[in-house]
Design a protein around this motif. Structure first.
Motif, mmCIF file in Angstrom:
data_model
loop_
_atom_site.group_PDB
_atom_site.id
_atom_site.type_symbol
_atom_site.label_atom_id
_atom_site.label_comp_id
_atom_site.label_asym_id
_atom_site.label_seq_id
_atom_site.Cartn_x
_atom_site.Cartn_y
_atom_site.Cartn_z
ATOM 1 N N VAL A 21 35.618 48.016 4.193
ATOM 2 C CA VAL A 21 35.887 47.235 5.393
ATOM 3 C C VAL A 21 34.703 47.314 6.356
ATOM 4 N N ARG A 22 34.112 48.490 6.471
ATOM 5 C CA ARG A 22 32.944 48.645 7.357
ATOM 6 C C ARG A 22 31.808 47.721 6.922
ATOM 7 N N ARG A 23 31.578 47.636 5.619
ATOM 8 C CA ARG A 23 30.498 46.793 5.114
ATOM 9 C C ARG A 23 30.792 45.320 5.349
ATOM 10 N N LEU A 24 32.022 44.923 5.159
ATOM 11 C CA LEU A 24 32.389 43.529 5.410
ATOM 12 C C LEU A 24 32.204 43.175 6.878
ATOM 13 N N ARG A 25 32.628 44.060 7.759
ATOM 14 C CA ARG A 25 32.555 43.792 9.196
ATOM 15 C C ARG A 25 31.135 43.807 9.731
ATOM 16 N N ALA A 26 30.191 44.308 8.951
ATOM 17 C CA ALA A 26 28.803 44.376 9.411
ATOM 18 C C ALA A 26 28.200 42.997 9.626
ATOM 19 N N GLU A 27 28.795 41.965 9.000
ATOM 20 C CA GLU A 27 28.325 40.587 9.183
ATOM 21 C C GLU A 27 29.516 39.714 9.580
ATOM 22 N N PRO A 28 29.931 39.765 10.845
ATOM 23 C CA PRO A 28 31.152 39.083 11.280
ATOM 24 C C PRO A 28 31.077 37.558 11.202
ATOM 25 N N ASP A 29 29.876 36.984 11.212
ATOM 26 C CA ASP A 29 29.752 35.526 11.167
ATOM 27 C C ASP A 29 29.672 34.977 9.742
ATOM 28 N N ARG A 30 29.633 35.849 8.786
ATOM 29 C CA ARG A 30 29.533 35.408 7.395
ATOM 30 C C ARG A 30 30.887 34.932 6.886
ATOM 31 N N ALA A 31 30.914 33.886 6.073
ATOM 32 C CA ALA A 31 32.174 33.392 5.511
ATOM 33 C C ALA A 31 32.794 34.460 4.625
ATOM 34 N N VAL B 157 37.466 34.392 -9.514
ATOM 35 C CA VAL B 157 38.911 34.277 -9.779
ATOM 36 C C VAL B 157 39.700 35.020 -8.712
ATOM 37 N N TYR B 158 39.395 36.300 -8.547
ATOM 38 C CA TYR B 158 40.168 37.094 -7.585
ATOM 39 C C TYR B 158 39.845 36.718 -6.148
ATOM 40 N N ARG B 159 38.642 36.230 -5.892
ATOM 41 C CA ARG B 159 38.316 35.738 -4.558
ATOM 42 C C ARG B 159 39.258 34.599 -4.184
ATOM 43 N N ALA B 160 39.392 33.621 -5.077
ATOM 44 C CA ALA B 160 40.254 32.476 -4.806
ATOM 45 C C ALA B 160 41.713 32.887 -4.648
ATOM 46 N N GLU B 161 42.167 33.766 -5.522
ATOM 47 C CA GLU B 161 43.576 34.130 -5.529
ATOM 48 C C GLU B 161 43.974 34.986 -4.328
ATOM 49 N N ILE B 162 43.125 35.950 -3.953
ATOM 50 C CA ILE B 162 43.505 36.818 -2.840
ATOM 51 C C ILE B 162 43.454 36.064 -1.522
ATOM 52 N N LEU B 163 42.507 35.141 -1.362
ATOM 53 C CA LEU B 163 42.449 34.368 -0.118
ATOM 54 C C LEU B 163 43.654 33.434 -0.014
ATOM 55 N N PHE B 164 44.126 32.913 -1.139
ATOM 56 C CA PHE B 164 45.346 32.109 -1.094
ATOM 57 C C PHE B 164 46.532 32.984 -0.694
ATOM 58 N N LEU B 165 46.670 34.124 -1.319
ATOM 59 C CA LEU B 165 47.803 35.002 -1.029
ATOM 60 C C LEU B 165 47.814 35.458 0.424
ATOM 61 N N GLN B 166 46.629 35.584 1.022
ATOM 62 C CA GLN B 166 46.522 36.009 2.417
ATOM 63 C C GLN B 166 46.505 34.829 3.384
ATOM 64 N N THR C 236 36.347 30.956 6.421
ATOM 65 C CA THR C 236 36.686 31.673 7.645
ATOM 66 C C THR C 236 35.674 32.800 7.894
ATOM 67 N N PRO C 237 35.090 32.907 9.076
ATOM 68 C CA PRO C 237 34.174 34.014 9.357
ATOM 69 C C PRO C 237 34.892 35.360 9.224
ATOM 70 N N VAL C 238 34.189 36.335 8.710
ATOM 71 C CA VAL C 238 34.768 37.670 8.532
ATOM 72 C C VAL C 238 35.377 38.179 9.824
ATOM 73 N N GLY C 239 34.710 37.927 10.934
ATOM 74 C CA GLY C 239 35.188 38.414 12.220
ATOM 75 C C GLY C 239 36.517 37.828 12.648
ATOM 76 N N GLU D 19 31.646 24.145 -4.052
ATOM 77 C CA GLU D 19 30.715 25.222 -4.322
ATOM 78 C C GLU D 19 29.986 25.556 -3.028
ATOM 79 N N PHE D 20 29.946 26.840 -2.689
ATOM 80 C CA PHE D 20 29.177 27.238 -1.508
ATOM 81 C C PHE D 20 28.710 28.671 -1.671
ATOM 82 N N GLY D 21 27.767 29.036 -0.852
ATOM 83 C CA GLY D 21 27.170 30.360 -0.918
ATOM 84 C C GLY D 21 25.688 30.265 -0.629
ATOM 85 N N PRO D 22 24.972 31.383 -0.706
ATOM 86 C CA PRO D 22 23.525 31.354 -0.470
ATOM 87 C C PRO D 22 22.844 30.395 -1.443
#
Length: 264
Positions: free
Chosen positions: A139-149, A166-175, A181-184, A242-245
């Protein structure tokens, strides 16, 4: 790309087949290791670290592999025909009495000193399936970049290791969280991380990833791979992009109704 549960299962099967045995056959079919022969060395263990796999030997060396998009390790009992692909796709052969491990299409294959494994896996965040899983650090590592998707941050293995598209798509749906959405703005990162860990644990011993709990054909996922089809909850057409760096864009799925992108 195989995700953490698939790699964990591969390491588990390799450990069960090889650990405690001396190699009776050793072939590396990559230029850097073409002359390396570990025949006679004892395999001490096979472990996963996120999407990386390490096979350790009694001489202080480890074989580091990464499956990338299409790689796999297969175990064959003596006398059984190898069927993981054509012979020109074989990158490694490790034989012990009774069985042989064959690595097909391995994206990375290299030997590293066991006490220097951090050179190849030290950059990874907490391993979702590791014995030393550290929720607070993830969680600390994720919060280090609050403006990142959040959808981009979850795939960054430096934040937490083992999650893929796969799990990225599924967990974001479940939540109920839109991938952009920005991490922050994500209210409960702790719960998100713990729930995705539960999904991987639930699937690590099986051969088909399932996040819905429904074992009927074609009903294993909520949104992943279902672009244009009806959401299982609300009936809205599943969206995809499709999105990302730059150069690392990855496919993303979500339900526009269940996962709205909220302002501010």
């Amino acid at each position: 790309m195989p995700e953490g549960d698939t790699v964990w299962r591969a390491a588990h099967l390799l450990h069960r087949a090889l650990a405690g045995n001396s190699l009776t056959r050793c072939e590396f079919r990559v230029p850097a290791l073409a002359t390396t022969d570990l025949t006679g060395r004892i395999v001490t263990e096979a472990v996963s670290r996120g999407k990386h796999l390490l096979i350790r030997f009694d001489n202080g060396w480890s074989l580091h592999s990464h499956l990338r998009m299409e790689g796999s390790w297969r175990i064959f009992a003596d006398g059984r025909r190898w069927n993981g692909g054509p012979s020109h796709e074989i990158r490694a052969v490790l034989g012990v009495p009774g069985s042989t491990a064959v690595g097909y299409r391995l994206g990375v294959l290299e030997l590293v000193r066991t006490d220097q494994e951090s050179a190849v896996v030290g950059h990874l965040g907490p391993d979702l399936l590791g014995p030393e899983w550290d929720l607070a650090e993830a969680v600390r590592r994720l919060r280090a970049e609050p403006d990142r998707a959040i959808g981009e941050a979850l795939l960054d293995q430096r934040n937490l290791a083992g999650i893929g598209t796969v799990y990225r798509a599924e967990i974001l749906f479940l939540q109920g969280i839109h991938p952009r959405t920005p991490v922050g703005q994500v209210r409960d990162l702790e719960r998100l991380c713990e729930r995705v860990r539960q999904l991987l644990i639930m699937n690590r011993s099986g051969f088909e990833q399932n996040t819905t709990g429904d074992r009927r054909p074609g009903r294993s996922h909520w949104v992943y791979g279902r672009a244009g089809r009806e959401c299982r909850r609300c009936g809205t057409a599943i969206a995809m992009e499709e999105f990302g760096p730059y150069g690392q864009e990855r496919v993303s799925y979500w339900c526009p109704h269940c996962q709205p992108l909220r302002p501010g």
